[in-house]
Design a protein around this motif. Structure first.
Motif, mmCIF file in Angstrom:
data_model
loop_
_atom_site.group_PDB
_atom_site.id
_atom_site.type_symbol
_atom_site.label_atom_id
_atom_site.label_comp_id
_atom_site.label_asym_id
_atom_site.label_seq_id
_atom_site.Cartn_x
_atom_site.Cartn_y
_atom_site.Cartn_z
ATOM 1 N N ASP A 1 -20.412 -18.356 -89.180
ATOM 2 C CA ASP A 1 -18.897 -18.523 -88.540
ATOM 3 C C ASP A 1 -17.528 -19.128 -90.058
ATOM 4 O O ASP A 1 -18.732 -19.774 -90.643
ATOM 5 C CB ASP A 1 -19.933 -19.894 -88.019
ATOM 6 C CG ASP A 1 -18.336 -20.331 -87.152
ATOM 7 O OD1 ASP A 1 -17.355 -19.619 -86.911
ATOM 8 O OD2 ASP A 1 -18.165 -21.805 -87.199
ATOM 9 N N VAL B 1 -25.287 -15.764 -87.013
ATOM 10 C CA VAL B 1 -24.469 -15.579 -87.180
ATOM 11 C C VAL B 1 -23.828 -16.846 -87.902
ATOM 12 O O VAL B 1 -24.091 -17.752 -88.174
ATOM 13 C CB VAL B 1 -23.891 -17.210 -85.347
ATOM 14 C CG1 VAL B 1 -22.143 -16.791 -85.365
ATOM 15 C CG2 VAL B 1 -24.203 -16.203 -83.846
ATOM 16 N N ASN C 1 -26.122 -19.439 -88.671
ATOM 17 C CA ASN C 1 -26.382 -20.189 -87.731
ATOM 18 C C ASN C 1 -27.203 -19.159 -86.899
ATOM 19 O O ASN C 1 -27.429 -17.737 -86.664
ATOM 20 C CB ASN C 1 -26.147 -21.141 -86.425
ATOM 21 C CG ASN C 1 -25.199 -21.732 -86.424
ATOM 22 O OD1 ASN C 1 -25.303 -22.674 -87.453
ATOM 23 N ND2 ASN C 1 -23.517 -21.707 -86.274
#
Lengths: 219, 203
Positions: free
Chosen positions: B166, B164, B151
């Motif tokens: 994940d 980010v 992201n």
């Protein structure tokens, strides 16, 4: 002011319906996807890319003998094809039309090639021997590993021999003997007459035979 | 076919590109020319060899990223096209208008007046309009592992970027980072290290 109007590029619209990707599928039903892509359906075009990227990448790579540049150029082919898609008429097969764009892209690139690639990717990234084959993102190749070993040496010899041909002769051999295009389709892709294709192919095969003489004699 | 076929017909026959009546006629002619039949067999063997050794299709490395880059380029070109001013209709007629004798002095006077007005207003606080770049596409963030989602969060002033990840697997404690990141040269560290009292060390 002498401004030439830009050709109308393809508009992008949202997906009409999901498309199930089929890598390597035959292009008989390309026409449906092509007409959807012409109306701006990017997902349909994505499917066309999946179908044809293997052949276009193989053709470009065989022409320029550089995997990283071939990777970039093959993408350029599809981007150019998208922009030109509104002008595509179904007189020829979509794949032949793509080969024509690939031909122009490769020749443009060859003409203005820089001495050193300034691309963001380099060949080391694509060195297949450095990639863990068990990795989930390892690139796939159609050939099985044992067949690859068996053909590896001969392939290298053929590739080396192809590299010694002129670009026109090399392309004629690649399109005919590797890609399996007909004389007419090659003439369309290379933008020349049927007679020129025949002549190029005749001399290219002759030279290949001379270059691979040892290979022929041991077989 | 009793007469020798032309070169085009012969080449098409040698490469198995003839069909129907043309093929039948060539076959009838070739029956009396074993050297041509042998040449065709040789061509067939050569083609089979090439097809067996040289792959017709090679999936490009990182094929999903390959497609993503194409999609992104198409989207970018759409944004660029949207930002481009609409082409002026009848541009040539306007050029002739512009070149007409009475318009040029008028336009020059108007330009001077505008420049004067701009000069008197340019230092007023809040008088300037800033044009923020618009339509800049977000950068392409690619994760080679489909399980990992990336992201992208741009900073408000454009000076910072946060990505980010994940789904990245936990790094085991046993991982020895010295194997992947190791600076063998300690001289630079030594030369800048200070003593307890803050003075540079004497190396």
């Amino acid at each position: 002011m002498n401004k030439i109007p830009r050709p109308t590029s393809n508009p992008v619209t949202g997906p009409l319906e999901p498309v199930v990707p089929q890598a390597g599928a035959e292009s008989d039903d390309d026409s449906v996807l092509v007409s959807r892509a012409q109306s701006g359906d990017l997902r349909a075009y994505d499917e066309l890319v999946i179908r044809h990227r293997g052949r276009i990448f193989a053709m470009v790579r065989n022409m320029i003998h550089n995997e990283a540049d071939a990777w970039d150029l093959a993408q350029e082919v599809f981007i150019k094809a998208w922009n030109a898609l509104p002008r595509f008429e179904a007189k020829a097969r979509f794949s032949t039309w793509l080969f024509r764009i690939a031909h122009n892209t490769v020749y443009d690139w060859t003409r203005k090639r820089r001495p050193e690639s300034a691309g963001e990717l380099n060949d080391e990234i694509f060195d297949r021997e450095r990639i863990d084959l068990s990795a989930s993102t390892a690139p796939s190749e159609a050939e099985a590993p044992d067949a690859s070993l068996q053909h590896g040496e001969l392939r290298r010899k053929i590739e080396a021999a192809l590299a010694k041909l002129s670009p026109e002769h090399r392309e004629a051999v690649i399109l005919k003997d590797v890609q399996g295009l007909s004389y007419k389709e090659i003439a369309d892709a290379m933008g020349c007459t049927l007679g020129t294709v025949m002549s190029r192919l005749f001399y290219a095969r002759q030279k290949l035979q001379t270059l691979l003489k040892d290979e022929y004699e041991t077989r | 076919m009793n007469t020798k076929p032309d070169d085009v017909m012969l080449a098409l026959w040698l490469d198995d590109e003839l069909h129907g009546e043309e093929f039948a006629a060539m076959e009838a002619w070739a029956a009396a020319h074993p050297e041509q039949l042998a040449a065709r067999e040789e061509t067939r063997a050569y083609r089979a060899c090439m097809a067996g050794v040289m792959p017709r299709e090679v999936e490009p490395p990182y094929a999903d990223f390959f497609n993503t880059r194409i999609r992104n380029a198409i989207q970018e070109s759409r944004v660029a096209a949207a930002l481009e001013p609409a082409p002026a209709p009848a541009a040539i007629i306007r050029v002739r208008w512009w070149r007409s004798a009475w318009l040029m002095p008028t336009a020059a006077a108007a330009g001077m007046a505008l420049a004067f007005w701009g000069g008197t207003h340019v230092n007023r606080p809040g008088g300037l309009i800033s044009y923020a770049p618009t339509g800049t596409p977000a950068p392409l963030v690619y994760t080679p592992d489909n399980e990992v989602k990336a992201n992208y969060f741009p900073g408000r002033n454009g000076s910072s970027t946060v990505i980010v990840l994940d789904g990245v697997s936990a790094i085991p404690d046993s991982t020895d980072f010295r194997e992947t990141a190791w600076n063998s040269s300690t001289s630079e560290i030594d030369s800048t290290a200070s003593n307890e009292d803050g003075a540079p060390s004497a190396n």
